[in-house]
Write a protein that holds these residues in place. Structure first.
Motif, PDB file in Angstrom:
ATOM      1  N   GLN A   1      42.181 -58.431  65.592  1.00  0.00           N
ATOM      2  CA  GLN A   1      42.113 -59.182  66.841  1.00  0.00           C
ATOM      3  C   GLN A   1      43.340 -58.874  67.689  1.00  0.00           C
ATOM      4  O   GLN A   1      44.455 -58.824  67.188  1.00  0.00           O
ATOM      5  CB  GLN A   1      42.055 -60.672  66.570  1.00  0.00           C
ATOM      6  N   GLY A   2      43.113 -58.678  68.950  1.00  0.00           N
ATOM      7  CA  GLY A   2      44.207 -58.432  69.877  1.00  0.00           C
ATOM      8  C   GLY A   2      44.689 -56.997  69.895  1.00  0.00           C
ATOM      9  O   GLY A   2      45.646 -56.677  70.583  1.00  0.00           O
ATOM     10  N   VAL A   3      44.033 -56.116  69.156  1.00  0.00           N
ATOM     11  CA  VAL A   3      44.428 -54.711  69.101  1.00  0.00           C
ATOM     12  C   VAL A   3      43.654 -53.934  70.155  1.00  0.00           C
ATOM     13  O   VAL A   3      42.456 -54.139  70.338  1.00  0.00           O
ATOM     14  CB  VAL A   3      44.153 -54.122  67.700  1.00  0.00           C
ATOM     15  N   THR A   4      44.344 -53.027  70.841  1.00  0.00           N
ATOM     16  CA  THR A   4      43.712 -52.141  71.800  1.00  0.00           C
ATOM     17  C   THR A   4      43.959 -50.718  71.348  1.00  0.00           C
ATOM     18  O   THR A   4      45.102 -50.346  71.098  1.00  0.00           O
ATOM     19  CB  THR A   4      44.298 -52.328  73.221  1.00  0.00           C
ATOM     20  N   ILE A   5      42.904 -49.949  71.222  1.00  0.00           N
ATOM     21  CA  ILE A   5      43.021 -48.541  70.865  1.00  0.00           C
ATOM     22  C   ILE A   5      42.596 -47.731  72.086  1.00  0.00           C
ATOM     23  O   ILE A   5      41.534 -47.951  72.643  1.00  0.00           O
ATOM     24  CB  ILE A   5      42.136 -48.199  69.652  1.00  0.00           C
TER      25      ILE A   5
ATOM     26  N   ASP B   1      53.140 -51.186  78.209  1.00  0.00           N
ATOM     27  CA  ASP B   1      54.473 -51.526  77.729  1.00  0.00           C
ATOM     28  C   ASP B   1      54.860 -52.950  78.115  1.00  0.00           C
ATOM     29  O   ASP B   1      54.712 -53.369  79.251  1.00  0.00           O
ATOM     30  CB  ASP B   1      55.511 -50.550  78.294  1.00  0.00           C
ATOM     31  N   SER B   2      55.313 -53.696  77.124  1.00  0.00           N
ATOM     32  CA  SER B   2      55.839 -55.039  77.338  1.00  0.00           C
ATOM     33  C   SER B   2      56.720 -55.374  76.144  1.00  0.00           C
ATOM     34  O   SER B   2      56.774 -54.627  75.165  1.00  0.00           O
ATOM     35  CB  SER B   2      54.709 -56.071  77.452  1.00  0.00           C
ATOM     36  N   LYS B   3      57.390 -56.505  76.220  1.00  0.00           N
ATOM     37  CA  LYS B   3      58.262 -56.903  75.107  1.00  0.00           C
ATOM     38  C   LYS B   3      57.453 -57.235  73.855  1.00  0.00           C
ATOM     39  O   LYS B   3      57.985 -57.258  72.754  1.00  0.00           O
ATOM     40  CB  LYS B   3      59.150 -58.067  75.509  1.00  0.00           C
ATOM     41  N   ASP B   4      56.157 -57.461  73.996  1.00  0.00           N
ATOM     42  CA  ASP B   4      55.298 -57.819  72.871  1.00  0.00           C
ATOM     43  C   ASP B   4      54.409 -56.671  72.391  1.00  0.00           C
ATOM     44  O   ASP B   4      53.521 -56.883  71.576  1.00  0.00           O
ATOM     45  CB  ASP B   4      54.393 -58.997  73.263  1.00  0.00           C
ATOM     46  N   THR B   5      54.638 -55.454  72.891  1.00  0.00           N
ATOM     47  CA  THR B   5      53.782 -54.325  72.576  1.00  0.00           C
ATOM     48  C   THR B   5      54.364 -53.496  71.437  1.00  0.00           C
ATOM     49  O   THR B   5      55.546 -53.217  71.412  1.00  0.00           O
ATOM     50  CB  THR B   5      53.608 -53.407  73.803  1.00  0.00           C
ATOM     51  N   LEU B   6      53.492 -53.108  70.508  1.00  0.00           N
ATOM     52  CA  LEU B   6      53.847 -52.157  69.468  1.00  0.00           C
ATOM     53  C   LEU B   6      53.004 -50.912  69.695  1.00  0.00           C
ATOM     54  O   LEU B   6      51.778 -50.986  69.752  1.00  0.00           O
ATOM     55  CB  LEU B   6      53.539 -52.721  68.069  1.00  0.00           C
TER      56      LEU B   6
END
Length: 57
Positions: free
Chosen positions: A2-6, A19-24
């Motif tokens: 959940q919450g993953v974007t490919i 890109d954001s402070k919460d992005t891996l």
């Protein structure tokens, strides 16, 4: 997942878009000096440097 974007985008566009402070970001570029083994698409040593710079900023 959940919450993953490919995505299948150019890495520059993908990093800029998400890109954001919460992005891996999980990046799996071709191995250095083995670029010819991956088909027509070439990922040069300059691309490796550019990807590293994008990820450190």
């Amino acid at each position: 997942m959940q919450g993953v974007t490919i995505e299948c985008l150019d890495y520059r566009e993908c990093i800029q878009r998400y890109d954001s402070k919460d992005t891996l970001f999980f990046c799996d570029p071709p191995y250095l000096n083995a670029e010819g083994f991956y088909g027509k698409e070439n990922f040069s040593q300059d691309d490796h440097r550019d990807l590293a710079n994008c990820l450190t900023q």
